[in-house]
Scaffold this motif. Structure first.
Motif, PDB file in Angstrom:
ATOM      1  N   SER A 211     -30.722   9.134 -20.482  1.00  0.00           N
ATOM      2  CA  SER A 211     -31.187   7.452 -20.506  1.00  0.00           C
ATOM      3  C   SER A 211     -32.276   7.187 -21.273  1.00  0.00           C
ATOM      4  CB  SER A 211     -31.602   7.434 -18.818  1.00  0.00           C
ATOM      5  OG  SER A 211     -30.326   7.747 -18.099  1.00  0.00           O
ATOM      6  N   PHE A 212     -33.286   8.186 -21.264  1.00  0.00           N
ATOM      7  CA  PHE A 212     -34.478   7.776 -22.033  1.00  0.00           C
ATOM      8  C   PHE A 212     -34.017   7.862 -23.796  1.00  0.00           C
ATOM      9  CE2 PHE A 212     -38.144   9.726 -24.650  1.00  0.00           C
ATOM     10  CZ  PHE A 212     -38.678   8.535 -24.722  1.00  0.00           C
ATOM     11  N   LEU A 213     -33.276   8.765 -24.159  1.00  0.00           N
ATOM     12  CA  LEU A 213     -32.782   8.685 -25.398  1.00  0.00           C
ATOM     13  C   LEU A 213     -31.879   7.420 -25.865  1.00  0.00           C
ATOM     14  CD1 LEU A 213     -31.802  12.433 -26.153  1.00  0.00           C
ATOM     15  CD2 LEU A 213     -33.634  11.425 -26.960  1.00  0.00           C
ATOM     16  N   ARG A 214     -30.927   7.142 -24.859  1.00  0.00           N
ATOM     17  CA  ARG A 214     -30.289   5.870 -25.257  1.00  0.00           C
ATOM     18  C   ARG A 214     -31.310   4.789 -25.160  1.00  0.00           C
ATOM     19  NH1 ARG A 214     -26.171   2.176 -25.999  1.00  0.00           N
ATOM     20  NH2 ARG A 214     -26.111   0.965 -24.146  1.00  0.00           N
ATOM     21  N   LEU A 215     -32.156   4.518 -24.160  1.00  0.00           N
ATOM     22  CA  LEU A 215     -33.006   3.276 -23.918  1.00  0.00           C
ATOM     23  C   LEU A 215     -33.950   3.369 -25.205  1.00  0.00           C
ATOM     24  CD1 LEU A 215     -33.589   2.495 -20.169  1.00  0.00           C
ATOM     25  CD2 LEU A 215     -32.527   1.121 -21.932  1.00  0.00           C
ATOM     26  N   GLY A 216     -34.535   4.351 -25.345  1.00  0.00           N
ATOM     27  CA  GLY A 216     -35.712   4.451 -26.527  1.00  0.00           C
ATOM     28  C   GLY A 216     -35.076   4.155 -28.090  1.00  0.00           C
ATOM     29  N   SER A 217     -33.948   4.830 -28.131  1.00  0.00           N
ATOM     30  CA  SER A 217     -33.521   4.500 -29.452  1.00  0.00           C
ATOM     31  C   SER A 217     -32.722   3.206 -29.430  1.00  0.00           C
ATOM     32  CB  SER A 217     -32.188   5.735 -29.815  1.00  0.00           C
ATOM     33  OG  SER A 217     -31.286   5.824 -28.688  1.00  0.00           O
ATOM     34  N   TRP A 218     -32.123   2.702 -28.338  1.00  0.00           N
ATOM     35  CA  TRP A 218     -31.528   1.391 -28.311  1.00  0.00           C
ATOM     36  C   TRP A 218     -32.695   0.195 -28.516  1.00  0.00           C
ATOM     37  CZ3 TRP A 218     -31.775  -3.484 -26.107  1.00  0.00           C
ATOM     38  CH2 TRP A 218     -30.581  -4.115 -25.970  1.00  0.00           C
ATOM     39  N   ASN A 219     -33.847   0.579 -27.672  1.00  0.00           N
ATOM     40  CA  ASN A 219     -35.057  -0.382 -27.996  1.00  0.00           C
ATOM     41  C   ASN A 219     -35.589  -0.400 -29.348  1.00  0.00           C
ATOM     42  OD1 ASN A 219     -36.133  -1.960 -25.491  1.00  0.00           O
ATOM     43  ND2 ASN A 219     -35.030   0.136 -24.808  1.00  0.00           N
ATOM     44  N   VAL A 220     -35.697   0.856 -30.015  1.00  0.00           N
ATOM     45  CA  VAL A 220     -36.065   0.891 -31.285  1.00  0.00           C
ATOM     46  C   VAL A 220     -35.330   0.198 -32.498  1.00  0.00           C
ATOM     47  CG1 VAL A 220     -36.480   2.306 -33.277  1.00  0.00           C
ATOM     48  CG2 VAL A 220     -37.634   3.062 -31.212  1.00  0.00           C
ATOM     49  N   VAL A 221     -34.110   0.520 -32.305  1.00  0.00           N
ATOM     50  CA  VAL A 221     -32.983  -0.329 -33.208  1.00  0.00           C
ATOM     51  C   VAL A 221     -33.070  -1.833 -32.944  1.00  0.00           C
ATOM     52  CG1 VAL A 221     -30.552  -0.312 -33.825  1.00  0.00           C
ATOM     53  CG2 VAL A 221     -31.708   1.878 -33.530  1.00  0.00           C
ATOM     54  N   MET A 222     -32.893  -1.915 -31.642  1.00  0.00           N
ATOM     55  CA  MET A 222     -32.681  -3.449 -31.467  1.00  0.00           C
ATOM     56  C   MET A 222     -33.820  -4.281 -31.808  1.00  0.00           C
ATOM     57  SD  MET A 222     -32.965  -6.412 -29.442  1.00  0.00           S
ATOM     58  CE  MET A 222     -34.214  -5.660 -28.178  1.00  0.00           C
ATOM     59  N   PHE A 223     -35.136  -3.774 -31.292  1.00  0.00           N
ATOM     60  CA  PHE A 223     -36.143  -4.726 -31.558  1.00  0.00           C
ATOM     61  C   PHE A 223     -36.756  -4.709 -33.063  1.00  0.00           C
ATOM     62  CE2 PHE A 223     -37.260  -4.320 -26.845  1.00  0.00           C
ATOM     63  CZ  PHE A 223     -37.533  -5.702 -26.733  1.00  0.00           C
ATOM     64  N   VAL A 224     -36.413  -3.469 -33.621  1.00  0.00           N
ATOM     65  CA  VAL A 224     -36.830  -3.570 -35.104  1.00  0.00           C
ATOM     66  C   VAL A 224     -36.065  -4.411 -35.923  1.00  0.00           C
ATOM     67  CG1 VAL A 224     -36.968  -2.126 -37.363  1.00  0.00           C
ATOM     68  CG2 VAL A 224     -37.974  -1.162 -35.246  1.00  0.00           C
ATOM     69  N   THR A 225     -34.661  -4.432 -35.766  1.00  0.00           N
ATOM     70  CA  THR A 225     -33.674  -5.219 -36.152  1.00  0.00           C
ATOM     71  C   THR A 225     -34.117  -6.677 -35.727  1.00  0.00           C
ATOM     72  OG1 THR A 225     -31.775  -3.338 -35.971  1.00  0.00           O
ATOM     73  CG2 THR A 225     -31.385  -5.705 -36.644  1.00  0.00           C
ATOM     74  N   TYR A 226     -34.111  -6.862 -34.754  1.00  0.00           N
ATOM     75  CA  TYR A 226     -34.538  -8.280 -34.371  1.00  0.00           C
ATOM     76  C   TYR A 226     -35.642  -8.939 -34.778  1.00  0.00           C
ATOM     77  CZ  TYR A 226     -35.682 -12.051 -30.784  1.00  0.00           C
ATOM     78  OH  TYR A 226     -36.141 -13.234 -30.274  1.00  0.00           O
ATOM     79  N   GLU A 227     -36.709  -7.864 -35.124  1.00  0.00           N
ATOM     80  CA  GLU A 227     -37.780  -8.940 -35.720  1.00  0.00           C
ATOM     81  C   GLU A 227     -37.814  -9.054 -37.150  1.00  0.00           C
ATOM     82  OE1 GLU A 227     -40.862  -9.469 -34.347  1.00  0.00           O
ATOM     83  OE2 GLU A 227     -41.296  -8.079 -32.640  1.00  0.00           O
ATOM     84  N   GLN A 228     -36.719  -8.204 -37.802  1.00  0.00           N
ATOM     85  CA  GLN A 228     -36.727  -8.280 -39.237  1.00  0.00           C
ATOM     86  C   GLN A 228     -35.486  -9.408 -39.635  1.00  0.00           C
ATOM     87  OE1 GLN A 228     -38.169  -6.733 -41.865  1.00  0.00           O
ATOM     88  NE2 GLN A 228     -39.344  -6.195 -40.281  1.00  0.00           N
ATOM     89  N   LEU A 229     -34.691  -9.543 -38.293  1.00  0.00           N
ATOM     90  CA  LEU A 229     -33.663 -10.795 -38.834  1.00  0.00           C
ATOM     91  C   LEU A 229     -34.354 -12.099 -38.462  1.00  0.00           C
ATOM     92  CD1 LEU A 229     -30.499  -9.364 -36.620  1.00  0.00           C
ATOM     93  CD2 LEU A 229     -30.657 -10.007 -39.001  1.00  0.00           C
ATOM     94  N   LYS A 230     -35.285 -12.078 -37.443  1.00  0.00           N
ATOM     95  CA  LYS A 230     -36.066 -13.341 -37.236  1.00  0.00           C
ATOM     96  C   LYS A 230     -36.662 -13.709 -38.320  1.00  0.00           C
ATOM     97  CE  LYS A 230     -38.612 -12.440 -33.860  1.00  0.00           C
ATOM     98  NZ  LYS A 230     -39.640 -12.442 -32.731  1.00  0.00           N
ATOM     99  N   ARG A 231     -37.383 -12.870 -39.222  1.00  0.00           N
ATOM    100  CA  ARG A 231     -38.047 -13.195 -40.221  1.00  0.00           C
ATOM    101  C   ARG A 231     -37.161 -13.539 -41.402  1.00  0.00           C
ATOM    102  NH1 ARG A 231     -42.792  -8.672 -40.121  1.00  0.00           N
ATOM    103  NH2 ARG A 231     -43.759  -9.450 -38.153  1.00  0.00           N
ATOM    104  N   ALA A 232     -35.952 -12.944 -41.642  1.00  0.00           N
ATOM    105  CA  ALA A 232     -34.861 -13.003 -42.706  1.00  0.00           C
ATOM    106  C   ALA A 232     -34.609 -14.257 -42.470  1.00  0.00           C
ATOM    107  CB  ALA A 232     -34.158 -12.093 -42.568  1.00  0.00           C
ATOM    108  N   LEU A 233     -34.250 -14.983 -41.107  1.00  0.00           N
ATOM    109  CA  LEU A 233     -33.574 -16.169 -40.837  1.00  0.00           C
ATOM    110  C   LEU A 233     -34.445 -17.174 -40.983  1.00  0.00           C
ATOM    111  CD1 LEU A 233     -31.251 -15.357 -37.774  1.00  0.00           C
ATOM    112  CD2 LEU A 233     -30.514 -15.832 -40.202  1.00  0.00           C
ATOM    113  N   MET A 234     -35.608 -17.028 -40.966  1.00  0.00           N
ATOM    114  CA  MET A 234     -36.850 -18.209 -40.909  1.00  0.00           C
ATOM    115  C   MET A 234     -37.091 -18.385 -42.437  1.00  0.00           C
ATOM    116  SD  MET A 234     -37.213 -19.596 -38.159  1.00  0.00           S
ATOM    117  CE  MET A 234     -38.355 -20.777 -38.981  1.00  0.00           C
TER     118      MET A 234
END
Length: 244
Positions: A211-234
């Motif tokens: 559960s931790f590996l899933r949520l930890g890795s999911w959060n890392v991939v999601m939030f890092v990707t999200y922050e970069q996509l926001k900046r790229a789109l803007m």
């Protein structure tokens, strides 16, 4: 530093909506086998239920569970239900993650004294969002990190751990209850009480590591990707060459 830099123009709700949905799908694609392994470990020990492994299969640890599934059911078994998961992320994560900042700003109205109430009221339903926001804000205010990839990674990893600690008991009960035979439990509360009586408190944290590996890795991939996509789109929206 690799990655897009923050722009002076804040991202619009549309940018955050699209970026969150896309980032969540990417995170799901990468971490889905861990979620599958987590479910198998959580329901192990149930004698009845529609979802169960072969009678001889005994799952031990994250890697052992994945290897057993690949050996007995084939590699595709690790991605059972992926399409439904991606559909859920595009329709659900895009709203809960993409619009979180806008809703938070609406209720806080820029005041530094409404934050504890926001955290308290939101922690149950969106622990990962609140903890990510709080950890990131604390790192930035303490000047320990700048608003870039290392800060996003650290905040996301911490959010994954906090969310796992909070959500694991509910997640285990939900998984057991949903996969139980008809009439085995009268309610989710009955399921939780039965688990406590027969297996003890530790049963509520079965499958904690996956559960931790899933949520930890999911959060890392999601939030890092999200922050970069926001900046790229803007950056694309504010570019002089942009057609819109």
């Amino acid at each position: 530093m690799v990655g897009f830099k923050a722009t002076d123009v804040p991202p619009t709700a549309t940018v955050k909506f699209l970026g969150a949905g896309t980032a969540a799908c990417i995170a799901d694609l990468i971490t889905f086998p861990l979620d599958t392994a987590k479910v198998r470990l959580q329901i192990q020990g149930e004698r009845q239920g529609p979802v169960r492994a072969t009678a001889s299969a005994q799952y031990r640890g994250v890697l052992g569970t994945i290897l057993t599934m690949v050996r007995t059911e084939g590699p595709r078994s690790l991605y059972n239900g992926l399409v439904a998961g991606l559909q859920r992320q595009m329709s659900f994560a895009s709203v809960r993650i993409g619009l979180y900042d806008s809703v938070k700003q609406f209720y806080t109205k820029g005041s530094e004294r409404t934050s504890p109430n926001v955290a308290r009221n939101a922690i149950v339903n969106c622990a990962e969002l609140v903890t990510y926001d709080l950890i990131k804000d604390a790192l930035l205010k303490a000047n320990l990190m700048t608003d870039d990839l290392p800060c996003h990674f650290t905040s996301a990893f911490g959010a994954g751990f906090c969310t796992t600690v909070i959500a694991s008991p509910v997640d285990v009960v939900k998984t057991r209850y949903m996969n139980s035979a008809l009439g085995q439990y009268s309610s989710a509360g009955h399921c939780a009480l039965t688990m406590l009586q027969k297996e003890g408190p530790r049963a509520f944290y079965k499958g904690f590591m996956p559960s931790f590996l899933r949520l930890g890795s999911w959060n890392v991939v999601m939030f890092v990707t999200y922050e970069q996509l926001k900046r790229a789109l803007m950056a694309a929206c504010t570019s002089p060459e942009a057609p819109f």
